[in-house]
Scaffold this active site. Structure first.
Site, PDB file in Angstrom:
ATOM      1  N   GLU A 120       0.870  -1.191   0.000  1.00 43.34           N
ATOM      2  CA  GLU A 120       0.000   0.000   0.000  1.00 43.34           C
ATOM      3  C   GLU A 120       0.896   1.227   0.000  1.00 43.34           C
ATOM      4  O   GLU A 120       2.027   1.160   0.470  1.00 43.34           O
ATOM      5  CB  GLU A 120      -0.831   0.057   1.292  1.00 43.34           C
ATOM      6  CG  GLU A 120      -1.824  -1.054   1.433  1.00 43.34           C
ATOM      7  CD  GLU A 120      -2.410  -1.089   2.850  1.00 43.34           C
ATOM      8  OE1 GLU A 120      -2.312  -0.083   3.589  1.00 43.34           O
ATOM      9  OE2 GLU A 120      -2.934  -2.143   3.215  1.00 43.34           O
ATOM     10  N   LYS A 122       2.348   4.604   1.444  1.00 42.49           N
ATOM     11  CA  LYS A 122       2.449   5.185   2.784  1.00 42.49           C
ATOM     12  C   LYS A 122       2.103   6.660   2.643  1.00 42.49           C
ATOM     13  O   LYS A 122       2.898   7.459   2.148  1.00 42.49           O
ATOM     14  CB  LYS A 122       3.851   5.005   3.353  1.00 42.49           C
ATOM     15  CG  LYS A 122       3.967   5.489   4.781  1.00 42.49           C
ATOM     16  CD  LYS A 122       5.225   4.968   5.440  1.00 42.49           C
ATOM     17  CE  LYS A 122       5.277   5.276   6.921  1.00 42.49           C
ATOM     18  NZ  LYS A 122       5.020   6.642   7.304  1.00 42.49           N
ATOM     19  N   ASP A 124       1.410  10.477   3.428  1.00 46.37           N
ATOM     20  CA  ASP A 124       2.077  11.413   4.322  1.00 46.37           C
ATOM     21  C   ASP A 124       1.036  12.397   4.852  1.00 46.37           C
ATOM     22  O   ASP A 124       0.859  13.485   4.327  1.00 46.37           O
ATOM     23  CB  ASP A 124       3.185  12.139   3.562  1.00 46.37           C
ATOM     24  CG  ASP A 124       4.277  12.597   4.503  1.00 46.37           C
ATOM     25  OD1 ASP A 124       4.172  12.320   5.713  1.00 46.37           O
ATOM     26  OD2 ASP A 124       5.228  13.238   4.032  1.00 46.37           O
ATOM     27  N   TYR A 234      -7.149   1.993   5.959  1.00 46.38           N
ATOM     28  CA  TYR A 234      -6.459   0.732   5.672  1.00 46.38           C
ATOM     29  C   TYR A 234      -6.588  -0.315   6.779  1.00 46.38           C
ATOM     30  O   TYR A 234      -6.021  -1.383   6.687  1.00 46.38           O
ATOM     31  CB  TYR A 234      -4.984   0.985   5.363  1.00 46.38           C
ATOM     32  CG  TYR A 234      -4.307   1.926   6.354  1.00 46.38           C
ATOM     33  CD1 TYR A 234      -4.027   1.527   7.652  1.00 46.38           C
ATOM     34  CD2 TYR A 234      -3.959   3.226   5.973  1.00 46.38           C
ATOM     35  CE1 TYR A 234      -3.424   2.386   8.547  1.00 46.38           C
ATOM     36  CE2 TYR A 234      -3.359   4.088   6.864  1.00 46.38           C
ATOM     37  CZ  TYR A 234      -3.091   3.667   8.152  1.00 46.38           C
ATOM     38  OH  TYR A 234      -2.514   4.530   9.033  1.00 46.38           O
ATOM     39  N   LYS A 321      10.822   3.304   3.090  1.00 43.47           N
ATOM     40  CA  LYS A 321      10.836   4.761   2.923  1.00 43.47           C
ATOM     41  C   LYS A 321      11.657   5.105   1.690  1.00 43.47           C
ATOM     42  O   LYS A 321      12.778   4.615   1.545  1.00 43.47           O
ATOM     43  CB  LYS A 321      11.496   5.415   4.145  1.00 43.47           C
ATOM     44  CG  LYS A 321      10.709   5.282   5.435  1.00 43.47           C
ATOM     45  CD  LYS A 321       9.704   6.398   5.527  1.00 43.47           C
ATOM     46  CE  LYS A 321       9.425   6.920   6.877  1.00 43.47           C
ATOM     47  NZ  LYS A 321      10.179   7.739   7.630  1.00 43.47           N
ATOM     48  N   CYS A 415      30.408  41.895  11.158  1.00 40.89           N
ATOM     49  CA  CYS A 415      28.977  41.602  11.102  1.00 40.89           C
ATOM     50  C   CYS A 415      28.366  42.317   9.896  1.00 40.89           C
ATOM     51  O   CYS A 415      28.566  43.518   9.721  1.00 40.89           O
ATOM     52  CB  CYS A 415      28.302  42.082  12.385  1.00 40.89           C
ATOM     53  SG  CYS A 415      26.503  42.010  12.302  1.00 40.89           S
ATOM     54  N   CYS A 418      25.949  45.255  11.492  1.00 37.94           N
ATOM     55  CA  CYS A 418      26.418  46.411  12.277  1.00 37.94           C
ATOM     56  C   CYS A 418      27.913  46.659  12.125  1.00 37.94           C
ATOM     57  O   CYS A 418      28.454  47.581  12.725  1.00 37.94           O
ATOM     58  CB  CYS A 418      26.067  46.213  13.745  1.00 37.94           C
ATOM     59  SG  CYS A 418      27.000  44.869  14.499  1.00 37.94           S
ATOM     60  N   CYS A 433      28.297  37.732  16.579  1.00 31.67           N
ATOM     61  CA  CYS A 433      28.365  39.183  16.681  1.00 31.67           C
ATOM     62  C   CYS A 433      27.978  39.483  18.127  1.00 31.67           C
ATOM     63  O   CYS A 433      26.896  39.084  18.564  1.00 31.67           O
ATOM     64  CB  CYS A 433      27.371  39.832  15.718  1.00 31.67           C
ATOM     65  SG  CYS A 433      27.124  41.582  16.082  1.00 31.67           S
ATOM     66  N   CYS A 438      23.226  45.433  17.880  1.00 32.04           N
ATOM     67  CA  CYS A 438      23.204  45.037  16.464  1.00 32.04           C
ATOM     68  C   CYS A 438      21.767  45.007  15.934  1.00 32.04           C
ATOM     69  O   CYS A 438      20.903  44.326  16.480  1.00 32.04           O
ATOM     70  CB  CYS A 438      23.843  43.659  16.327  1.00 32.04           C
ATOM     71  SG  CYS A 438      23.632  42.929  14.704  1.00 32.04           S
TER      72      CYS A 438
HETATM   73  S1  IVH Z   1      -0.353   0.646   8.783  1.00 31.40           S
HETATM   74  C1  IVH Z   1      -0.059  -1.155  12.948  1.00 31.40           C
HETATM   75  N1  IVH Z   1      -0.639   1.622   6.352  1.00 31.40           N
HETATM   76  O1  IVH Z   1       2.462   5.525   8.827  1.00 31.40           O
HETATM   77  C2  IVH Z   1       0.067  -0.637  11.558  1.00 31.40           C
HETATM   78  N2  IVH Z   1       0.210   3.052   8.035  1.00 31.40           N
HETATM   79  O2  IVH Z   1       4.890   5.071  10.341  1.00 31.40           O
HETATM   80  C3  IVH Z   1       0.015   0.819  11.491  1.00 31.40           C
HETATM   81  N3  IVH Z   1       0.652   5.327   7.284  1.00 31.40           N
HETATM   82  O3  IVH Z   1       0.955   5.666  11.989  1.00 31.40           O
HETATM   83  C4  IVH Z   1      -0.004   1.507  10.268  1.00 31.40           C
HETATM   84  N4  IVH Z   1       0.021   5.065   5.203  1.00 31.40           N
HETATM   85  O4  IVH Z   1       0.048   7.151  10.130  1.00 31.40           O
HETATM   86  C5  IVH Z   1      -0.243   1.873   7.619  1.00 31.40           C
HETATM   87  N5  IVH Z   1      -0.961   2.371   4.186  1.00 31.40           N
HETATM   88  C6  IVH Z   1      -0.593   2.607   5.430  1.00 31.40           C
HETATM   89  C7  IVH Z   1      -0.138   3.874   5.843  1.00 31.40           C
HETATM   90  C8  IVH Z   1       0.271   4.049   7.158  1.00 31.40           C
HETATM   91  C9  IVH Z   1       0.490   5.918   6.097  1.00 31.40           C
HETATM   92  C10 IVH Z   1       1.183   6.007   8.469  1.00 31.40           C
HETATM   93  C11 IVH Z   1       0.337   5.840   9.700  1.00 31.40           C
HETATM   94  C12 IVH Z   1       1.216   5.210  10.714  1.00 31.40           C
HETATM   95  C13 IVH Z   1       2.568   5.592  10.214  1.00 31.40           C
HETATM   96  C14 IVH Z   1       3.628   4.660  10.715  1.00 31.40           C
END
Ligand code: IVH
Length: 693
Positions: A120, A122, A124, A234, A321, A415, A418, A433, A438
């Site tokens: 999935e 992640k 932000d 999710y 990441k 600086c 001044c 400085c 200043c």
């Molecule tokens: S699963 C116990 N799925 O990432 C499992 N988290 O670094 C918990 N996040 O707190 C999270 N997309 O805020 C999961 N597809 C995704 C996500 C996701 C973003 C965030 C979430 C979590 C944080 C952890």
């Protein structure tokens, strides 16, 4: 790495671990609570990993309160606290494909098979947990520290895609459950909101995540509504009947009415993840929302249960990441900027370049040594990144492209503001400085004074402040509060409407809390929390000013360095005392901080170990609401120690210092009847107690 027994921990390692714990706790607070991270995620991860490695090697250093064992940190806020039925865990991270392979290797070892995985995105944004009962949305909460979050129900209802009611093919879904997901701000919405904020001089949001967090934690839910947030879900607890995998769970969530990200992939057993991860990475910037990686989850729920979780994260998932985005650009100039304490920082001015969602044109180079170490020169092509999508940095110079006539950077002798001679003391990295008059330092102090954590004056950005100074309207910060609409009309480009809004914004902050006032003064070493501690302890500016140095040092949580700094500042006739005098003369009235009167006034109580009835933060809140103060360490000043399960060194210290120790049960009974003090508890410190008492 082989674990080493407790007695063998070298002193430097112990010191480093404690330093890392402190630094990480502070960054957790900045990230999770203030939504104002100061360092990129990549740097945070590095510190976190360093601590994890130390703790792996020396398990005796893995304390319960270590940031590696927790998710964030919580602090008093205007929102009601809510305890999550199931803790909201974090995710373990992988930053290389090798680490993803290690994760899959572990799964294979534990399960004896290569499980199917679901990939999935992640998102932000900000994690939320929604509680539904019989299909009806009951409550929305933030993650907070993972155990306790904040009740943001009213705001969650203003997120258009979050269903108020859910159903399955027209039927209501019965029973209670918690649904988890991420609330985010689409990229285009952020751009538009930042344009609007910029036009009226409001601080811009650094990225989509900060904007989403800021928008969800509004006191007025109509503001949240105007922010056009969105969400993807999710997870669901308990799992719906008949759902046996994460893949089906996502389909179920979508069928009953939740928004679910369509970018999801089922990776059958053993199928490599690299191509998928690389593909998503390369498409990252085409998506209408920000993502910072890909989450890989074991599909089958029974296998997830078998793998379980540790205190921080599940063992059945990992977040890959993305490596921080890097871009090349050219250094046009290297300027030096003067901070409010006189520290002079070199800043690279770059050809503007788009990095991770925003344009970068200025990058701090920190200090002379750092510029030398990377040998950054005017005219160089440099690689820039924003590791956590927040603070940009120069990674390295592309030496092959260096112009032949380039010269090494030299720190100016004087600086830039001044012209006073700059000083760099032996053994220090910072050049300063030291001219107290200043103008650049004065401008930075003003900027600090009006900033969010301090007096929090809207519409009063650096540009407005420097115009005011240039027009001769501010001979000192106190003058800010005496400005009239007509004064402001003298500023270039200032219309009557903006002028009256600015005057109103300034007036609105004439009565700050004492804590904010103290913080706004920019006293060396005094951060928001320390200012708040002083305010709570002394209650009024008069009381603090009248206090002897020893009295300030005696405040729990204030050490000698802080106390000396405050005391010196308050009594410096040409510095702090003058500044305070000017502010008061300008009509600023710091509000005597209510020392909550209550039966526990004068008591200092320390809470340690694990409590069952309430979280540590809630226990401390209860203490404060009854008039007492809470502290972090046991000393002779402590009135009582509340010891939960597995209390350690603090319990030993309390016994040694003859501080009364209460069980959780005794503590709860005392809260019920706060006037009935448990045996041995008095507001007199332990060393003044009569041993025969
Ligand atoms: S699963 C116990 N799925 O990432 C499992 N988290 O670094 C918990 N996040 O707190 C999270 N997309 O805020 C999961 N597809 C995704 C996500 C996701 C973003 C965030 C979430 C979590 C944080 C952890």
């Amino acid at each position: 790495m082989t674990p080493v027994s407790g007695s063998a921990v070298p002193k430097e390692v112990r010191g480093r671990a404690s330093e890392l714990r402190e630094v990480l706790a502070r960054h957790n607070y900045l990230y999770y609570v203030l939504d104002q991270p100061e360092i990129p995620d990549g740097d945070y991860d590095q510190l976190f990993r360093e601590l994890e490695q130390i703790e792996d090697q020396y398990p005796s250093l893995r304390t319960k309160g270590s940031p590696t064992q927790r998710v964030g940190s919580s602090r008093a806020t205007p929102f009601r606290k809510v305890r999550h039925l199931v803790p909201m865990r974090s995710l373990a991270n992988a930053v290389t494909f090798e680490e993803v392979d290690l994760f899959r290797g572990r799964l294979r070892r534990v399960l004896g098979e290569d499980p199917d995985l679901v990939a999935e995105l992640k998102m932000d944004g900000l994690a939320v947990s929604l509680t539904y009962r019989d299909g009806e949305l009951l409550q929305g909460a933030t993650r907070g520290d993972g155990d306790t979050g904040e009740d943001i129900s009213a705001n969650v209802r203003e997120v258009a895609s979050i269903p108020q009611r859910i159903g399955h093919a027209g039927d209501v879904v019965f029973g209670s459950f918690e649904v988890r997901g991420e609330v985010y701000m689409p990229k285009l919405v952020l751009e538009q909101i930042n344009r609007e904020r910029g036009a009226v001089g409001l601080e811009l949001y650094a990225n989509c995540r900060n904007a989403a967090a800021g928008s969800l934690r509004q006191l007025d839910s109509q503001v949240t509504r105007s922010r056009r947030l969105a969400a993807f879900f999710y997870a669901c607890d308990p799992h719906p009947a008949g759902v046996i995998g994460q893949w089906d769970l996502l389909s179920w969530l979508s069928e009953v009415g939740f928004p679910v990200n369509a970018e999801r992939v089922l990776l059958p057993e053993g199928r490599g993840a690299e191509a998928l991860l690389e593909g998503l990475h390369s498409r990252r910037h085409l998506l209408p929302y920000e993502i910072d990686g890909v989450v890989l989850k074991v599909n089958r729920l029974n296998l997830q249960d078998e793998l379980g979780s540790d205190s921080r994260a599940p063992r059945w998932a990992i977040a890959y990441k993305f490596p921080p985005e890097e871009r090349e650009t050219t250094v046009r100039r290297i300027e030096v900027s003067v901070g409010r304490t006189g520290a002079v920082t070199p800043v690279a001015v770059l050809d503007p370049v788009l990095v991770a969602g925003s344009t970068v044109s200025h990058v701090t180079l920190h200090n002379e040594d750092q510029v030398r170490a990377k040998d950054i020169r005017v005219g160089d092509r440099v690689v820039v990144r924003k590791a956590g999508d927040v603070i940009p940095e120069v990674v390295r110079v592309v030496l092959g492209d260096r112009p032949p006539d380039s010269v090494a950077f030299e720190m100016p002798r004087r600086c830039p503001s001044c012209q006073a001679e700059l000083l760099r003391e032996d053994g220090e990295a910072v050049t300063r400085c030291v001219n107290p008059l200043c103008p650049a330092q004065a401008q930075r102090r003003l900027e600090h004074m009006v900033s969010r954590g301090a007096l929090d004056i809207d519409r009063c950005g650096p540009a407005v402040l420097s115009q005011l100074t240039a027009e001769g309207l501010l001979s000192g910060p106190g003058d800010l509060f005496l400005l009239s609409i007509d004064d402001l009309l003298a500023l270039p480009g200032m219309g009557r409407r903006s002028a009256s809004q600015l005057v109103a914004a300034i007036r609105a902050r004439r009565r700050p809390s004492l804590g904010r006032f103290l913080y706004s003064l920019g006293i060396r070493h005094i951060g928001e929390r320390t200012a708040q501690l002083l305010a709570e302890h002394f209650g009024s500016l008069e009381a603090l000013t009248a206090a002897q140095l020893e009295e300030i040092t005696a405040v729990p949580g204030i050490g000698e360095v802080l106390a000396t700094s405050v005391h010196r500042f308050l009594h410096d006739e040409e510095g702090g005392a003058l500044l305070i005098h000017q502010l008061l003369a300008g009509g600023v009235e710091p509000q005597a901080q209510e020392r909550i009167e209550g039966p526990w006034a004068g008591l200092t109580i320390v809470v340690t170990g694990t409590l069952t009835a309430r979280s540590r933060a809630e226990a401390e809140q209860a203490i404060r609401s009854l008039g007492g103060s809470s502290a972090n360490s046991v000393s002779r000043k402590t009135s009582a120690l509340v010891a939960g399960a597995s209390a350690g060194s603090k319990l030993a210290a309390a016994e040694r210092l003859r501080v009364p120790v209460l069980s959780e049960e005794q503590f709860e009974t005392w809260i019920e009847s706060p006037d009935e003090f448990p045996a041995g508890v008095t507001s007199r410190p332990a060393d003044m107690r009569d041993p025969t008492e």
